[in-house]
Enzyme design. Structure first.
Site, PDB file in Angstrom:
ATOM      1  N   HIS A 138       5.150  -9.912   3.974  1.00  0.00           N
ATOM      2  CA  HIS A 138       4.003  -9.135   4.457  1.00  0.00           C
ATOM      3  C   HIS A 138       3.787  -9.386   5.944  1.00  0.00           C
ATOM      4  CE1 HIS A 138       3.298  -9.999   0.166  1.00  0.00           C
ATOM      5  NE2 HIS A 138       2.717  -8.813   0.117  1.00  0.00           N
ATOM      6  N   HIS A 178       4.731 -14.542  -5.552  1.00  0.00           N
ATOM      7  CA  HIS A 178       5.946 -13.845  -5.124  1.00  0.00           C
ATOM      8  C   HIS A 178       7.141 -14.786  -5.275  1.00  0.00           C
ATOM      9  CE1 HIS A 178       4.420 -10.126  -3.075  1.00  0.00           C
ATOM     10  NE2 HIS A 178       3.309 -10.769  -3.334  1.00  0.00           N
ATOM     11  N   TYR A 191       0.966  -9.925   7.226  1.00  0.00           N
ATOM     12  CA  TYR A 191      -0.048 -10.983   7.387  1.00  0.00           C
ATOM     13  C   TYR A 191       0.554 -12.386   7.333  1.00  0.00           C
ATOM     14  CZ  TYR A 191      -0.085 -11.366   2.237  1.00  0.00           C
ATOM     15  OH  TYR A 191       0.276 -11.518   0.927  1.00  0.00           O
ATOM     16  N   GLU A 192       1.789 -12.486   6.862  1.00  0.00           N
ATOM     17  CA  GLU A 192       2.451 -13.793   6.861  1.00  0.00           C
ATOM     18  C   GLU A 192       2.989 -14.130   8.253  1.00  0.00           C
ATOM     19  OE1 GLU A 192       4.812 -14.481   2.957  1.00  0.00           O
ATOM     20  OE2 GLU A 192       4.648 -12.316   3.175  1.00  0.00           O
ATOM     21  N   ASN A 238      -8.375  -5.362  -8.519  1.00  0.00           N
ATOM     22  CA  ASN A 238      -9.806  -5.648  -8.297  1.00  0.00           C
ATOM     23  C   ASN A 238     -10.426  -4.393  -7.705  1.00  0.00           C
ATOM     24  OD1 ASN A 238      -8.034  -6.648  -5.873  1.00  0.00           O
ATOM     25  ND2 ASN A 238     -10.026  -6.076  -4.997  1.00  0.00           N
TER      26      ASN A 238
HETATM   27  N1  HPA Z   1      -7.755  -5.293  -0.459  1.00  0.00           N
HETATM   28  C1  HPA Z   1      -6.556  -5.370   0.138  1.00  0.00           C
HETATM   29  N2  HPA Z   1      -5.453  -5.714  -0.498  1.00  0.00           N
HETATM   30  C2  HPA Z   1      -5.546  -5.991  -1.799  1.00  0.00           C
HETATM   31  C3  HPA Z   1      -6.762  -5.932  -2.479  1.00  0.00           C
HETATM   32  C4  HPA Z   1      -7.919  -5.558  -1.781  1.00  0.00           C
HETATM   33  O1  HPA Z   1      -9.035  -5.480  -2.326  1.00  0.00           O
HETATM   34  N3  HPA Z   1      -6.495  -6.275  -3.778  1.00  0.00           N
HETATM   35  C5  HPA Z   1      -5.165  -6.521  -3.857  1.00  0.00           C
HETATM   36  N4  HPA Z   1      -4.583  -6.350  -2.666  1.00  0.00           N
END
Ligand code: HPA
Length: 270
Positions: free
Chosen positions: A77, A55, A79-80, A229
């Site tokens: 975010h 980022h 989570y930060e 992913n």
């Molecule tokens: N989970 C949550 N957030 C994400 C993921 C995931 O698999 N991949 C990219 N951001």
């Protein structure tokens, strides 16, 4: 809006009506803008610094063809450790500058088994499982209502436009529901099965707070996830942040072409 920022904005030759918010590994789009002016977040008072790898942490103003555009490259975010209100600061700011159309991109895990790594998915709706909402607290009636409607949080018209653009470019664009988790740990396989059961196609850790405040302010929203992913437990492998970034890099050319095509059409909808 604070005065220093108002002055910066007043001195700029662009008046963005459309903004694009870029997720992990997708920052290259901003480099394509003509006559661009870059403002690092650190230079904007109260702007939360973005600390996640991949980022950039800058606001870029410039032109995409005829369209004045603002790009936020990098986001804050939950989570930060940022509060939901901090996480939406950029969106609030852009709306104060006159932005009425937001395009969000993000990286997401694919839950829907029709998806593959690298797929681009138009978000049709979301499920907020972050345990918070940026509108909690006193409501500023000048911005929007206490209880904003969210029944079309992702503009149907914008989705039609995006699908049409993708079709014309020969880019496959799927549609799906995005579940927002707090993170930063990725989900467990059991959580992914739960998310699939409740109707989620994608999972990520961003975007939803921003979409909520954009809707609160009456702006229209388009959001595209890059499936970086497959979600936990789907493939016999662990999820690595490097894989997420690498897929972002793989797909960014396609996503940039798509955004370049979509953005002028959204501007034409005004
Ligand atoms: N989970 C949550 N957030 C994400 C993921 C995931 O698999 N991949 C990219 N951001």
């Amino acid at each position: 809006m604070d005065d220093a920022l108002r002055q910066t904005v007043a001195s700029l030759p662009v008046r963005p009506r459309v903004a694009v918010v870029l997720g992990s590994g997708l920052g290259a789009f901003a480099d394509e803008l003509a006559g661009r002016v870059e403002i690092p977040y650190s230079k904007i008072r109260n702007f939360p610094a973005s600390t996640a790898a991949g980022h950039a942490g800058r606001m870029v103003l410039g032109k995409l063809g005829e369209v004045d555009l603002a790009v936020l490259s990098g986001r804050a975010h939950l989570y930060e450790g940022y509060t939901p209100q901090q996480a939406v600061f950029g969106v609030r700011l852009l709306a104060a500058l006159g932005v009425r159309s937001f395009v969000f991109t993000n990286a997401a895990g694919g839950i829907n088994l029709d998806y593959q790594r690298g797929a681009l998915v138009l978000i049709s709706d979301h499920i907020n499982l972050q345990g918070s909402n940026p509108l909690v607290g006193s409501n500023d009636e000048s911005l929007g209502p206490r209880f904003p409607d969210m029944s079309e949080a992702y503009s149907k018209r914008y989705r039609e436009i995006a699908l049409e653009a993708a079709r014309e470019l020969g880019i496959e664009l799927k549609e799906g529901v995005y579940a927002a988790m707090l993170g930063p740990s990725y989900e467990t396989p059991a959580e992914i099965r739960f998310l699939r059961t409740i109707g989620a196609d994608l999972v990520g850790m961003s975007t939803v707070p921003e979409v909520i405040v954009a809707n609160h302010m009456g702006a229209r929203v388009l959001a595209i996830s890059c499936v970086t992913n497959m979600a936990a437990g789907i493939l016999p492998q662990k999820i690595r942040h490097e894989e997420v970034l690498e897929t972002g890099r793989m797909v960014r050319g396609t996503l940039i072409r798509l955004l370049q095509n979509i953005v002028p059409r959204l501007a034409g909808e005004e």
